[in-house]
Design a protein around this motif. Structure first.
Motif, PDB file in Angstrom:
ATOM      1  N   ASP A 102       0.825  -1.092   0.075  1.00 61.13           N
ATOM      2  CA  ASP A 102      -0.085  -0.203   0.138  1.00 61.13           C
ATOM      3  C   ASP A 102       0.865   1.287  -0.062  1.00 61.13           C
ATOM      4  OD1 ASP A 102       0.809   0.196   2.419  1.00 61.13           O
ATOM      5  OD2 ASP A 102      -1.160   0.184   3.440  1.00 61.13           O
ATOM      6  N   ASP A 103       1.836   1.171  -0.178  1.00 62.37           N
ATOM      7  CA  ASP A 103       3.126   2.210  -0.310  1.00 62.37           C
ATOM      8  C   ASP A 103       2.885   3.429   1.204  1.00 62.37           C
ATOM      9  OD1 ASP A 103       4.531   1.378  -2.389  1.00 62.37           O
ATOM     10  OD2 ASP A 103       3.019   2.543  -3.693  1.00 62.37           O
ATOM     11  N   ASP A 104       2.370   2.746   2.248  1.00 62.11           N
ATOM     12  CA  ASP A 104       2.096   3.596   3.351  1.00 62.11           C
ATOM     13  C   ASP A 104       1.039   4.406   3.390  1.00 62.11           C
ATOM     14  OD1 ASP A 104       4.231   2.242   4.746  1.00 62.11           O
ATOM     15  OD2 ASP A 104       5.605   3.625   3.947  1.00 62.11           O
ATOM     16  N   THR A 105      -0.062   3.977   2.425  1.00 61.83           N
ATOM     17  CA  THR A 105      -1.254   4.906   2.455  1.00 61.83           C
ATOM     18  C   THR A 105      -2.299   4.750   3.155  1.00 61.83           C
ATOM     19  OG1 THR A 105      -2.032   3.527   0.588  1.00 61.83           O
ATOM     20  CG2 THR A 105      -0.794   5.324  -0.131  1.00 61.83           C
ATOM     21  N   GLY A 106      -2.014   3.208   3.502  1.00 66.56           N
ATOM     22  CA  GLY A 106      -3.304   2.741   4.358  1.00 66.56           C
ATOM     23  C   GLY A 106      -4.596   2.089   3.505  1.00 66.56           C
ATOM     24  N   ALA A 107      -4.223   2.276   2.308  1.00 68.33           N
ATOM     25  CA  ALA A 107      -5.209   1.667   1.282  1.00 68.33           C
ATOM     26  C   ALA A 107      -5.211   0.068   1.177  1.00 68.33           C
ATOM     27  CB  ALA A 107      -4.928   2.180  -0.172  1.00 68.33           C
ATOM     28  N   PHE A 108      -6.399  -0.262   1.095  1.00 71.88           N
ATOM     29  CA  PHE A 108      -6.415  -1.990   0.713  1.00 71.88           C
ATOM     30  C   PHE A 108      -6.697  -2.541  -0.558  1.00 71.88           C
ATOM     31  CE2 PHE A 108      -7.912  -0.773   4.939  1.00 71.88           C
ATOM     32  CZ  PHE A 108      -7.437  -1.916   5.917  1.00 71.88           C
TER      33      PHE A 108
END
Length: 120
Positions: A102-108
């Protein structure tokens, strides 16, 4: 066609539009910065013509990797299921892939490869 028609297929699907908007948030390679979730991205993993000895190939076969991103796992899963359902009307799911970073975005994220056959 030297590029699979996956974008047009997704735009033409009412189920996918219900999840990814109209026009669909479904992009080749990467999504534009600050694209609202959920959205999908796709890339070509492989492909080849369906060769025949007696004539020119009548179709091209494509393997396309699709990754769906959502703000929650439920959101990503609903969009991925809509895409899966549309793909399975035209081709098949080849693999379910490991959870993408998620590149540290918190996306799933949910990633899978599909096989499509396009008549020439």
């Amino acid at each position: 066609m030297m590029v699979p028609l996956i974008q047009a297929v997704m735009q033409g699907s009412a189920g996918v539009r219900a999840q990814l908007g109209n026009p669909v948030r479904f992009f080749y390679g990467t999504a534009p910065l600050n694209t609202p979730m959920p959205y999908g991205v796709w890339d070509i993993v492989g492909g080849s013509p369906e060769n025949l000895l007696s004539e020119a190939p009548p179709a091209d076969g494509w393997r396309v990797r699709i990754t769906v991103w959502g703000g929650t796992l439920t959101q990503a899963n609903a969009a991925a299921m809509a895409i899966r359902d549309e793909v399975e009307r035209r081709g098949s799911i080849e693999s379910y892939n490991p959870t993408p970073d998620d590149d540290d975005t918190g996306a799933f994220g949910i990633s899978f490869d599909v096989r499509l056959l396009e008549l020439r």
